[in-house]
Design an enzyme around this catalytic site. Structure first.
Site, PDB file in Angstrom:
ATOM      1  CG  HIS A  66       8.031 -10.987   4.328  1.00 18.43           C
ATOM      2  ND1 HIS A  66       6.729 -10.827   3.907  1.00 18.43           N
ATOM      3  CD2 HIS A  66       8.659  -9.801   4.100  1.00 18.43           C
ATOM      4  CE1 HIS A  66       6.576  -9.598   3.421  1.00 18.43           C
ATOM      5  NE2 HIS A  66       7.731  -8.954   3.532  1.00 18.43           N
ATOM      6  N   GLY A  72       7.810 -15.505  -3.387  1.00 16.71           N
ATOM      7  CA  GLY A  72       8.256 -16.181  -4.593  1.00 16.71           C
ATOM      8  C   GLY A  72       7.442 -15.731  -5.787  1.00 16.71           C
ATOM      9  CE1 TYR A 133       3.371  -6.526  -0.057  1.00 15.88           C
ATOM     10  CE2 TYR A 133       3.314  -6.671  -2.444  1.00 15.88           C
ATOM     11  CZ  TYR A 133       4.027  -6.518  -1.281  1.00 15.88           C
ATOM     12  OH  TYR A 133       5.388  -6.366  -1.328  1.00 15.88           O
ATOM     13  NE  ARG A 166       5.217  -6.298  -5.885  1.00 16.04           N
ATOM     14  CZ  ARG A 166       6.317  -6.324  -5.139  1.00 16.04           C
ATOM     15  NH1 ARG A 166       6.976  -7.467  -4.983  1.00 16.04           N
ATOM     16  NH2 ARG A 166       6.755  -5.224  -4.544  1.00 16.04           N
ATOM     17  CG  HIS A 198       4.506  -2.903   0.047  1.00 10.61           C
ATOM     18  ND1 HIS A 198       5.700  -3.583  -0.019  1.00 10.61           N
ATOM     19  CD2 HIS A 198       4.229  -2.511  -1.230  1.00 10.61           C
ATOM     20  CE1 HIS A 198       6.122  -3.605  -1.275  1.00 10.61           C
ATOM     21  NE2 HIS A 198       5.243  -2.962  -2.027  1.00 10.61           N
ATOM     22  NE  ARG A 231       9.285   0.684  -2.485  1.00  9.94           N
ATOM     23  CZ  ARG A 231       9.656  -0.595  -2.574  1.00  9.94           C
ATOM     24  NH1 ARG A 231      10.730  -0.912  -3.296  1.00  9.94           N
ATOM     25  NH2 ARG A 231       8.960  -1.538  -1.961  1.00  9.94           N
ATOM     26  CG  ASP A 280      11.199  -6.274   3.270  1.00 10.03           C
ATOM     27  OD1 ASP A 280      10.211  -6.977   3.568  1.00 10.03           O
ATOM     28  OD2 ASP A 280      11.412  -5.844   2.117  1.00 10.03           O
ATOM     29  CB  SER A 284      16.779  -9.552   2.502  1.00 10.79           C
ATOM     30  OG  SER A 284      15.693  -9.092   3.282  1.00 10.79           O
TER      31      SER A 284
END
Length: 392
Positions: A66, A72, A133, A166, A198, A231, A280, A284
């Protein structure tokens, strides 16, 4: 300009043994035996790097960063800053792929394109995914296909959200149309033309992708490139089945447990050539890609050639970055020199230019001579009372 790297143990990323690497005008001119005295006798300006006791490897490719910072998700004040050159090259990243996530409104595709172009001006390899997204996707021009045909830096669509609250819950038909438009854009432009998904935390997992593969949509698994498949073991199992059908998948390193998921993937029949790793980064740190690669090799004893391949040749293959990811003649001069054993970075060369020399960053962001700003940002993630506000 010639640069000779000699006496190192070359991983291309496959191990080639002790060889020299000769860089000529930013590209690899030779991998093998180079006559140092003959080179000196030419009278041409050249540099020599003695890589004794070191590994010589391709520069790392980060396929998911990103670059404008994290979206945010607790208000606009929680957006994180853009990614800078000095966060990438000290950790061996010589090629980066920018992406937008949740926010495609305040963080724009045009802004991402500008960031990618800026990093290219500073000497890195850089490209981008178009979209985010949401479906229909946000693009610079009128469509994914136009972005791919008219914008050199756009290689495919992403990151399109599935199994995530999202996202916008696109139907199988909507996803299939997007994937096929991206594929056609790749055919016409000679680019990757894959759709980067994603995958969120919803138990739906990869159901939408199976639906478009099993439906009457002419979508092939090779057109799909999902990320965040680490995940859960259930999600990873589904990802492995997708790989067996021809897809490529990506694991991010945000949770700093890369070794666990690489081992699980391999132990359960995953094709090592179809797996990539990404930072990612945004919320991070970009450095985690290199740090987790090193930890997997040095502490958890995964093979160096395997782990290097995940961040070099494999990424170059899925992204169709034909000049990246390998130490071979005519490839870009993206080279890492790391100490054998610790994998500590000694030198980083991007497109033939020395970026890190003897462990010290020797380049700076091009805007620094024009400003007297002084910024020192240190995140507190992981400390007591901190919040995690990333894209993952």
């Amino acid at each position: 300009m010639l640069t000779l790297i000699e006496n190192g143990e070359v991983y291309a990323p496959k191990p080639l043994g002790r060889r020299s690497v000769l860089l000529v005008d930013g590209r690899i001119g030779k991998v093998g035996e180079v006559d140092r005295r003959a080179l000196d006798a030419l009278g041409i300006e050249h540099q020599v790097i003695d890589a004794e006791g070191c590994i010589v490897a391709p520069g790392l490719i980060d396929p998911h960063s990103h670059l404008l910072g994290g979206s945010g998700e607790s208000g606009l004040s929680t957006q994180t800053p853009m990614i800078f050159l000095s966060e990438l090259v000290p950790y061996g990243v010589t090629t980066v792929v920018g992406v937008l996530g949740v926010d495609t409104t305040m963080k724009t595709m045009a802004g991402l394109l500008a960031r990618v172009k800026g990093l290219k001006e500073e000497g890195l390899g850089a490209c981008m995914w178009t979209g985010g997204y949401n479906v229909p996707p946000t693009t610079v021009m009128r469509s994914i296909r136009e972005d791919m045909l008219f914008i050199d830096e756009v290689i495919g669509a992403g990151e399109i959200a599935i199994a995530d609250k999202r996202g916008l819950c696109p139907s199988p038909r909507e996803i299939a149309k997007l994937v096929l438009d991206t594929h056609v854009g790749g055919l016409l432009s000679g680019k990757a033309g894959v759709t980067h998904f994603h995958v969120g935390e919803h138990p739906q997992r990869l159901k939408r992708l199976r639906e478009i593969l099993d439906g009457d949509f002419a979508v092939e698994a090779s057109m799909l490139y999902p990320t965040h498949v680490e995940r859960s073991t259930e999600l990873m199992d589904e990802a492995i089945e997708l790989v067996k059908g021809g897809a490529q998948v990506d694991v991010d390193v945000v949770e700093e447990d890369l070794h666990r998921w690489v081992r699980y993937y391999l132990d359960h029949g995953g094709d090592p050539a179809k797996l990539t790793i990404s930072s990612d980064s945004g919320a991070s740190a970009p450095r985690l890609l290199y740090e987790q690669l090193c930890k997997s090799v040095v502490e958890h004893k995964l093979p160096l050639e395997l782990m290097l391949g995940l961040a070099t040749a494999n990424a170059a293959d899925v992204l169709k970055l034909h000049s990246k990811g390998r130490l071979a003649v005519d490839k870009d001069g993206d080279v890492l020199v790391m100490r054998r054993g610790s994998l500590e970075i000694v030198h980083v060369i991007a497109r033939g230019k020395r970026m890190v020399d003897d462990g010290r960053l020797v380049v700076e962001e091009r805007f620094t001579p024009t400003t007297n700003r002084r910024v020192d940002i240190r995140g507190t993630k992981g400390e007591e009372g901190s919040d995690d506000d990333g894209e993952s």
